[in-house]
Design a protein around this motif. Structure first.
Motif, PDB file in Angstrom:
ATOM      1  N   ALA A  85      16.822 -12.320 -10.748  1.00  0.00           N
ATOM      2  CA  ALA A  85      16.344 -13.504  -9.921  1.00  0.00           C
ATOM      3  C   ALA A  85      17.453 -14.096  -9.165  1.00  0.00           C
ATOM      4  O   ALA A  85      17.519 -14.643  -8.228  1.00  0.00           O
ATOM      5  N   GLU A  86      18.655 -14.186  -9.832  1.00  0.00           N
ATOM      6  CA  GLU A  86      19.759 -14.796  -9.355  1.00  0.00           C
ATOM      7  C   GLU A  86      20.325 -14.018  -8.081  1.00  0.00           C
ATOM      8  O   GLU A  86      20.897 -14.716  -7.043  1.00  0.00           O
ATOM      9  N   GLU A  87      20.403 -12.754  -8.286  1.00  0.00           N
ATOM     10  CA  GLU A  87      20.855 -11.780  -7.333  1.00  0.00           C
ATOM     11  C   GLU A  87      19.638 -11.765  -6.077  1.00  0.00           C
ATOM     12  O   GLU A  87      20.178 -11.238  -4.995  1.00  0.00           O
ATOM     13  N   GLY A  88      18.569 -12.330  -6.296  1.00  0.00           N
ATOM     14  CA  GLY A  88      17.661 -12.354  -5.092  1.00  0.00           C
ATOM     15  C   GLY A  88      16.787 -11.091  -5.138  1.00  0.00           C
ATOM     16  O   GLY A  88      15.890 -10.911  -4.024  1.00  0.00           O
ATOM     17  N   HIS A  89      16.589 -10.590  -6.231  1.00  0.00           N
ATOM     18  CA  HIS A  89      15.802  -9.154  -6.384  1.00  0.00           C
ATOM     19  C   HIS A  89      14.539  -9.761  -7.164  1.00  0.00           C
ATOM     20  O   HIS A  89      14.761  -9.756  -8.289  1.00  0.00           O
ATOM     21  N   ASP A  90      13.230 -10.023  -6.437  1.00  0.00           N
ATOM     22  CA  ASP A  90      12.207 -10.323  -7.388  1.00  0.00           C
ATOM     23  C   ASP A  90      11.407  -8.845  -7.795  1.00  0.00           C
ATOM     24  O   ASP A  90      11.737  -7.975  -7.280  1.00  0.00           O
ATOM     25  N   SER A  91      10.576  -9.306  -8.567  1.00  0.00           N
ATOM     26  CA  SER A  91       9.592  -7.977  -8.992  1.00  0.00           C
ATOM     27  C   SER A  91       8.790  -7.496  -7.787  1.00  0.00           C
ATOM     28  O   SER A  91       8.257  -8.281  -6.813  1.00  0.00           O
ATOM     29  N   ASP A  92       8.430  -6.241  -7.789  1.00  0.00           N
ATOM     30  CA  ASP A  92       7.482  -5.830  -6.769  1.00  0.00           C
ATOM     31  C   ASP A  92       6.013  -6.191  -6.748  1.00  0.00           C
ATOM     32  O   ASP A  92       5.469  -6.129  -8.068  1.00  0.00           O
ATOM     33  N   PRO A  93       5.475  -7.016  -5.665  1.00  0.00           N
ATOM     34  CA  PRO A  93       4.114  -7.270  -5.905  1.00  0.00           C
ATOM     35  C   PRO A  93       3.097  -6.267  -6.215  1.00  0.00           C
ATOM     36  O   PRO A  93       2.080  -6.539  -6.815  1.00  0.00           O
ATOM     37  N   GLU A  94       3.387  -5.104  -5.940  1.00  0.00           N
ATOM     38  CA  GLU A  94       2.418  -3.919  -5.951  1.00  0.00           C
ATOM     39  C   GLU A  94       2.401  -3.586  -7.376  1.00  0.00           C
ATOM     40  O   GLU A  94       1.371  -3.405  -8.048  1.00  0.00           O
ATOM     41  N   ALA A 108       0.553  -6.289  -9.176  1.00  0.00           N
ATOM     42  CA  ALA A 108      -0.998  -6.324  -9.280  1.00  0.00           C
ATOM     43  C   ALA A 108      -1.661  -4.818 -10.083  1.00  0.00           C
ATOM     44  O   ALA A 108      -2.699  -5.268 -10.649  1.00  0.00           O
ATOM     45  N   GLU A 109      -0.832  -3.712  -9.889  1.00  0.00           N
ATOM     46  CA  GLU A 109      -1.422  -2.661 -10.911  1.00  0.00           C
ATOM     47  C   GLU A 109      -1.443  -3.324 -12.225  1.00  0.00           C
ATOM     48  O   GLU A 109      -2.323  -2.760 -13.092  1.00  0.00           O
ATOM     49  N   TYR A 110      -0.345  -3.956 -12.857  1.00  0.00           N
ATOM     50  CA  TYR A 110      -0.401  -4.292 -14.246  1.00  0.00           C
ATOM     51  C   TYR A 110      -1.582  -5.217 -14.498  1.00  0.00           C
ATOM     52  O   TYR A 110      -2.177  -5.404 -15.486  1.00  0.00           O
ATOM     53  N   TYR A 111      -1.602  -6.256 -13.571  1.00  0.00           N
ATOM     54  CA  TYR A 111      -3.009  -7.215 -13.723  1.00  0.00           C
ATOM     55  C   TYR A 111      -4.286  -6.383 -13.709  1.00  0.00           C
ATOM     56  O   TYR A 111      -4.997  -6.712 -14.536  1.00  0.00           O
ATOM     57  N   LYS A 112      -4.349  -5.499 -12.955  1.00  0.00           N
ATOM     58  CA  LYS A 112      -5.712  -4.513 -12.987  1.00  0.00           C
ATOM     59  C   LYS A 112      -5.688  -3.843 -14.299  1.00  0.00           C
ATOM     60  O   LYS A 112      -6.660  -3.791 -14.791  1.00  0.00           O
ATOM     61  N   GLU A 113      -4.746  -3.297 -14.929  1.00  0.00           N
ATOM     62  CA  GLU A 113      -4.966  -2.525 -16.122  1.00  0.00           C
ATOM     63  C   GLU A 113      -5.128  -3.560 -17.262  1.00  0.00           C
ATOM     64  O   GLU A 113      -5.856  -3.370 -18.090  1.00  0.00           O
ATOM     65  N   GLU A 114      -4.466  -4.871 -17.329  1.00  0.00           N
ATOM     66  CA  GLU A 114      -4.968  -5.516 -18.367  1.00  0.00           C
ATOM     67  C   GLU A 114      -6.187  -6.422 -18.151  1.00  0.00           C
ATOM     68  O   GLU A 114      -6.772  -6.625 -19.211  1.00  0.00           O
ATOM     69  N   VAL A 115      -6.438  -7.044 -16.970  1.00  0.00           N
ATOM     70  CA  VAL A 115      -7.745  -7.738 -16.874  1.00  0.00           C
ATOM     71  C   VAL A 115      -8.802  -6.818 -16.609  1.00  0.00           C
ATOM     72  O   VAL A 115      -9.950  -7.226 -17.104  1.00  0.00           O
ATOM     73  N   GLY A 116      -8.749  -5.875 -15.928  1.00  0.00           N
ATOM     74  CA  GLY A 116      -9.836  -4.805 -15.630  1.00  0.00           C
ATOM     75  C   GLY A 116     -10.421  -5.119 -14.414  1.00  0.00           C
ATOM     76  O   GLY A 116     -11.562  -4.580 -13.950  1.00  0.00           O
ATOM     77  N   GLU A 117     -10.026  -5.968 -13.376  1.00  0.00           N
ATOM     78  CA  GLU A 117     -10.553  -6.179 -11.937  1.00  0.00           C
ATOM     79  C   GLU A 117      -9.415  -6.265 -11.116  1.00  0.00           C
ATOM     80  O   GLU A 117      -8.234  -6.708 -11.682  1.00  0.00           O
ATOM     81  N   GLU A 148      -6.422 -11.834  -3.318  1.00  0.00           N
ATOM     82  CA  GLU A 148      -5.410 -11.392  -2.370  1.00  0.00           C
ATOM     83  C   GLU A 148      -4.131 -12.460  -2.154  1.00  0.00           C
ATOM     84  O   GLU A 148      -2.918 -12.044  -2.092  1.00  0.00           O
ATOM     85  N   GLU A 149      -4.236 -13.824  -2.450  1.00  0.00           N
ATOM     86  CA  GLU A 149      -3.327 -14.760  -2.425  1.00  0.00           C
ATOM     87  C   GLU A 149      -2.610 -14.627  -3.823  1.00  0.00           C
ATOM     88  O   GLU A 149      -1.586 -15.550  -3.798  1.00  0.00           O
ATOM     89  N   LEU A 150      -2.937 -13.925  -4.645  1.00  0.00           N
ATOM     90  CA  LEU A 150      -2.340 -14.035  -6.107  1.00  0.00           C
ATOM     91  C   LEU A 150      -0.799 -13.692  -6.115  1.00  0.00           C
ATOM     92  O   LEU A 150       0.355 -14.028  -6.378  1.00  0.00           O
ATOM     93  N   PHE A 151      -0.814 -12.383  -5.346  1.00  0.00           N
ATOM     94  CA  PHE A 151       0.509 -11.802  -5.318  1.00  0.00           C
ATOM     95  C   PHE A 151       0.845 -11.585  -3.952  1.00  0.00           C
ATOM     96  O   PHE A 151       1.491 -10.384  -3.534  1.00  0.00           O
ATOM     97  N   LYS A 152       0.682 -12.593  -3.259  1.00  0.00           N
ATOM     98  CA  LYS A 152       1.040 -12.409  -1.710  1.00  0.00           C
ATOM     99  C   LYS A 152       2.452 -12.741  -1.567  1.00  0.00           C
ATOM    100  O   LYS A 152       3.196 -13.513  -2.168  1.00  0.00           O
ATOM    101  N   THR A 153       3.281 -12.284  -0.843  1.00  0.00           N
ATOM    102  CA  THR A 153       4.738 -12.050  -0.627  1.00  0.00           C
ATOM    103  C   THR A 153       4.871 -13.203   0.233  1.00  0.00           C
ATOM    104  O   THR A 153       4.190 -13.249   1.443  1.00  0.00           O
ATOM    105  N   GLU A 154       5.889 -13.949   0.080  1.00  0.00           N
ATOM    106  CA  GLU A 154       6.604 -14.600   0.881  1.00  0.00           C
ATOM    107  C   GLU A 154       8.031 -14.765   0.937  1.00  0.00           C
ATOM    108  O   GLU A 154       8.667 -14.393  -0.065  1.00  0.00           O
ATOM    109  N   ALA A 155       8.526 -15.049   2.028  1.00  0.00           N
ATOM    110  CA  ALA A 155      10.058 -15.083   2.458  1.00  0.00           C
ATOM    111  C   ALA A 155      10.562 -16.139   1.767  1.00  0.00           C
ATOM    112  O   ALA A 155      10.411 -17.438   2.137  1.00  0.00           O
ATOM    113  N   LYS A 156      11.317 -16.067   0.406  1.00  0.00           N
ATOM    114  CA  LYS A 156      11.903 -17.058  -0.116  1.00  0.00           C
ATOM    115  C   LYS A 156      13.410 -17.222   0.066  1.00  0.00           C
ATOM    116  O   LYS A 156      14.105 -15.963   0.365  1.00  0.00           O
TER     117      LYS A 156
END
Length: 421
Positions: free
Chosen positions: A349-358, A361-370, A374-382
């Motif tokens: 995070a300090e170096e400016g490399h965040d986790s991949d939103p894709e 989303a896959e991890y959320y789908k596996e854990e929750v099951g749905e 769209e706005e949950l993992f929306k990419t924004e230019a920080k």
């Protein structure tokens, strides 16, 4: 200046020290003697006296503190080749003495009924026989009346014998046997008497005057015309010669350093008690290191069924302890891994490399099951968290700006202004 000596690593120095020790010292049983429980000056002196008995293979100047635990001494036992540990434990009602075989037992617990310090024993004796040279060699162990029925007697006798180095009768030097320790068991009272003696070897058949000359002491010849009068005069005959017991007479197999004790000649062995004295009773024997199954107890007698129940209970506690240790190790490893992952994520995070939103989303789908919103993992230019560069003039903001020499104003001296007024 000359170069200093190169420092040796502690592990290398320790390995070299162990390799330099002779095998006789390494294989000999070493001991720690400590005291626990309530503080008492007499128990401290008794501990020091017992260390004198165990010399030279004991830690005579061992420094112990109240914060030290038994496991601290056990952890050091392998480095110093310590095989036994004696513990004097002072309670409010009684004094106990424990002999522990390191590192895994068994443990023998004695109740001390009476004890006498070495200084009191020496002060009561008519002839004091103390020589620091006697403590340079291990004492001879004498076991008396330990041949009764019961495995606890054999185990007790074996423990006392193994606390001191064994003697090879074919190669032993008789001159090194200067002390002896006596353990005597009374089957009626079940008490063990411990005594400590200094051994003196005196030639038989010599008068006291001749013994003085052999020892090198200068006699008083003021009342004698010649040396013959000093030797043959009846008044100088030994009074202890008539009281000497014939059972103490032995034929020496070696010539001793003391004058007059020659090989194949008769000599008398005399014992001088140097203390301390201990009168104790065996209470219990434990299988492990101050814990485990009780192999013998003097006060409590249990049936085989009760012993089997206790044995199962001990095994259950042991398994539960091992399982708890395993769970603690797993939790510790998991926590270390989580901390490592958190540090790695913070560094990214300090170096400016965040986790991949894709991937999120896959991890959320596996854990929750749905599917996630769209706005949950929306990419924004920080914006970057790095500090923007300062302009060149503001790089050294604490430094004073240079003044133009033409516009430079000199401060007026207040003294001069007063004089002008």
């Amino acid at each position: 200046m000359g170069r200093g000596k190169k420092k040796v690593h502690p592990k290398t120095r320790t390995a070299a020290f162990k390799a330099s020790e002779p095998s006789e010292i390494v294989e000999a049983p070493h001991s720690f003697v400590i005291h626990r429980g309530l503080t008492c000056p007499y128990i401290t002196d008794l501990t020091l006296d017992f260390r004198r008995i165990m010399e030279p293979f004991t830690a005579t100047n061992l420094r112990e503190k109240r914060m030290n635990r038994i496991k601290d001494f056990v952890s050091l036992s392998s480095f110093f080749h310590v095989s036994h540990m004696g513990i004097f434990n002072k309670a409010s009602t009684q004094l106990s003495f424990k002999v522990v075989r390191l590192p895994r037992g068994p443990s023998l617990t004695f109740k001390v009924h009476q004890f006498t310090l070495a200084r009191d024993v020496i002060s009561c004796s008519k002839k004091q026989m103390i020589d620091p040279e006697h403590f340079k060699h291990a004492p001879l162990v004498i076991m008396n009346n330990f041949s009764g029925d019961g495995k606890h007697l054999k185990l007790m006798a074996t423990t006392f014998q193994n606390m001191f180095p064994s003697i090879n009768l074919a190669q032993v030097n008789i001159g090194t046997i200067r002390r002896c320790v006596l353990f005597s068991y009374n089957p009626e009272t079940k008490l063990v008497e411990m005594r400590h003696y200094s051994v003196q070897v005196v030639p038989v058949g010599l008068k006291r005057s001749v013994q003085k000359i052999l020892k090198g002491t200068v006699p008083n010849l003021g009342k004698c015309n010649e040396v013959v009068d000093f030797v043959t005069k009846d008044g100088y005959a030994s009074e202890s010669e008539a009281e000497d017991d014939e059972q103490s007479h032995v034929v020496l197999a070696q010539t001793l350093k003391s004058k007059g004790n020659l090989e194949d000649n008769k000599s008398s062995i005399k014992l001088h008690e140097i203390g301390p004295r201990l009168t104790m009773q065996l209470i219990k024997i434990e299988e492990g290191l101050l814990t485990g199954e009780v192999l013998y107890h003097d006060h409590v007698v249990k049936t085989e069924d009760e012993k089997e129940t206790l044995r199962k209970l001990v095994e259950k506690k042991k398994k539960l302890k091992e399982q708890r240790k395993k769970e603690q190790a797993e939790n510790r490893a998991r926590n270390l891994k989580l901390k490592k992952d958190e540090k790695w994520a913070a560094r990214k995070a300090e170096e400016g490399h965040d986790s991949d939103p894709e991937d999120d989303a896959e991890y959320y789908k596996e854990e929750v099951g749905e599917e996630p919103d769209e706005e949950l993992f929306k990419t924004e230019a920080k914006s970057s968290r790095k500090r923007p560069k300062l302009p060149g003039g503001m790089k050294f903001k604490n430094k004073r700006a240079k003044l133009d020499p033409k516009n430079k104003k000199t401060k007026s001296d207040p003294r001069k202004s007063r004089k002008s007024k």
